[in-house]
Scaffold this active site. Structure first.
Site, PDB file in Angstrom:
ATOM      1  N   ARG A  18       0.834  -1.209   0.000  1.00  0.00           N
ATOM      2  CA  ARG A  18       0.000   0.000   0.000  1.00  0.00           C
ATOM      3  C   ARG A  18       0.868   1.257   0.000  1.00  0.00           C
ATOM      4  O   ARG A  18       0.561   2.227  -0.701  1.00  0.00           O
ATOM      5  CB  ARG A  18      -0.926  -0.001   1.208  1.00  0.00           C
ATOM      6  CG  ARG A  18      -1.827   1.230   1.276  1.00  0.00           C
ATOM      7  CD  ARG A  18      -2.815   1.137   2.431  1.00  0.00           C
ATOM      8  NE  ARG A  18      -3.831   0.120   2.170  1.00  0.00           N
ATOM      9  CZ  ARG A  18      -4.796  -0.203   3.038  1.00  0.00           C
ATOM     10  NH1 ARG A  18      -4.841   0.391   4.223  1.00  0.00           N
ATOM     11  NH2 ARG A  18      -5.686  -1.120   2.727  1.00  0.00           N
ATOM     12  N   HIS A  66      -5.571  -6.255  -3.163  1.00  0.00           N
ATOM     13  CA  HIS A  66      -6.485  -6.253  -2.022  1.00  0.00           C
ATOM     14  C   HIS A  66      -6.736  -7.655  -1.478  1.00  0.00           C
ATOM     15  O   HIS A  66      -7.399  -7.812  -0.456  1.00  0.00           O
ATOM     16  CB  HIS A  66      -7.817  -5.597  -2.415  1.00  0.00           C
ATOM     17  CG  HIS A  66      -7.735  -4.106  -2.527  1.00  0.00           C
ATOM     18  ND1 HIS A  66      -8.788  -3.320  -2.959  1.00  0.00           N
ATOM     19  CD2 HIS A  66      -6.711  -3.243  -2.266  1.00  0.00           C
ATOM     20  CE1 HIS A  66      -8.422  -2.051  -2.953  1.00  0.00           C
ATOM     21  NE2 HIS A  66      -7.167  -1.982  -2.538  1.00  0.00           N
ATOM     22  N   ASN A 112      -4.603   9.302   3.730  1.00  0.00           N
ATOM     23  CA  ASN A 112      -3.484   8.509   4.252  1.00  0.00           C
ATOM     24  C   ASN A 112      -3.513   8.339   5.770  1.00  0.00           C
ATOM     25  O   ASN A 112      -2.987   7.348   6.298  1.00  0.00           O
ATOM     26  CB  ASN A 112      -2.152   9.162   3.865  1.00  0.00           C
ATOM     27  CG  ASN A 112      -1.820   8.981   2.400  1.00  0.00           C
ATOM     28  OD1 ASN A 112      -2.415   8.154   1.711  1.00  0.00           O
ATOM     29  ND2 ASN A 112      -0.883   9.768   1.905  1.00  0.00           N
TER      30      ASN A 112
END
Length: 369
Positions: free
Chosen positions: A100, A231, A132
């Site tokens: 990520r 994911h 973030n």
């Protein structure tokens, strides 16, 4: 059109380089401008020239190479690999954290390590951007990798390269594919909190919005669907999937016993009324710590945790994306091959400014002083 402007246009399209004199600089008229309009024309011409020069400069940026550190730091990849092995062995989730981080780095200013910068008096980093904040972890892992690299090869391996290599190793260490990582990136001296909000795909984005954000990075629809497959080892926060599980989840999902049980669990940790915003759930609840193609099977059943994920298969506009979801669900090898190719493309999104004013940071959290 003034002669000088015609020449400027021609130079921009096909610059003339003389081996003795360098770039031809005959844009500026030799005489003093007669009036304000002529003066404005000259200013415009200079602007055009500046753009042309920067284009030429960026076009000659040193290309990324598999052998960039062959002579200067031959053990660079081995050092990154060893540290990543330790990190993933201590906590499998560290693999997803690094992947990520890499994605969020490359989608803002290119893969330049800007995501790693801390706030200072003179620089506002990207870590505290709403997208973030509370979502990015693993910075300490990159710190350890960088410390090892600095001990072995001081001032040689950029933080941007270290993160890119680490993302590949993170994938491999949890069962995913291997790919060669071209290196030679430089670290930026800047960050962009505004680009975080405009460039990073959101959990509730529709399909067209996601496609636009990937295309902006010169990534295709195929790249988007393949990269979304990361994911399979990711976690999402309640704040990002609350609207999904209390919205159209039951409309898209095949509500069998397993799906109903999973939805009940999700709702128990993510109340509709609010609270628990940072509670997390796996985006692949079948095999959350294994990099495989189960994520796509979940989408086929309509159980994607994020709206943006399920859009890949369920959107009425997703003719191409739904076919790709089916393909990767049926063929893990095809998914692995495309994921590897797309990760190289992602990693090749460089920041041209870093080749002009970049550096190799000694500490990934701060620009060099």
């Amino acid at each position: 059109m003034p002669v000088a402007l015609v020449k400027a246009k021609l130079i921009c399209l096909e610059p003339r380089i003389d081996s003795q004199q360098g770039l031809d600089l005959y844009l500026i008229p030799p005489t003093k401008p007669a009036n304000i309009m002529e003066f404005k024309s000259i200013i415009f011409i200079l602007s055009v020239f500046s753009l042309c020069f920067l284009t030429l400069l960026h076009a000659s940026d040193p290309p990324l190479s598999l052998e960039y550190y062959k002579s200067t730091c031959p053990n660079a990849e081995a050092i990154v690999r060893k540290e990543m092995e330790c990190a993933v062995q201590s906590d499998l989730r560290n693999a997803a954290f690094i992947l990520r981080l890499h994605f969020h780095d490359c989608f803002v200013q290119g893969c330049d390590g800007s995501v790693l910068l801390d706030d200072t008096y003179t620089l506002k980093g990207e870590k505290k951007a709403p997208t973030n904040l509370n979502a990015l972890k693993g910075f300490e892992i990159i710190d350890r990798i960088k410390n090892k690299l600095e001990s072995e090869c001081p001032g040689t391996v950029s933080c941007a390269d270290a993160l890119t290599i680490a993302a590949r190793d993170a994938t491999v260490l949890v069962g995913g594919p291997y790919w060669d990582v071209p290196v030679g990136r430089k670290d930026s001296k800047t960050a962009s909190i505004s680009q975080v909000e405009s460039n990073i795909p959101g959990a509730n984005d529709g399909l067209l919005s996601m496609i636009a954000k990937f295309v902006y990075q010169s990534l295709s629809v195929t790249d988007m669907v393949a990269l979304s497959g990361a994911h399979t080892i990711g976690m999402a926060r309640c704040t990002n999937y609350r609207s999904r599980i209390y919205g159209d989840y039951q409309t898209t999902a095949t509500m069998n016993t397993i799906a109903e049980s999973n939805l009940k669990t999700l709702k128990s940790t993510c109340p509709a009324a609010g609270g628990g915003d940072n509670n997390e759930a796996a985006m692949d609840y079948i095999s959350p710590n294994l990099f495989d193609n189960t994520y796509y099977h979940i989408l086929l059943r309509g159980e994607g945790l994020l709206n943006s994920d399920q859009e890949l298969y369920s959107s009425v506009l997703g003719v191409q994306t739904s076919k790709l979801v089916k393909k990767y669900a049926e063929d893990q090898i095809a998914f692995f091959e495309q994921f590897s190719e797309s990760m190289v493309k992602l990693g090749n999104i460089t920041n041209p400014e870093t080749y002009v004013d970049g550096e190799v940071r000694k500490n990934c959290r701060f620009v060099n002083t």
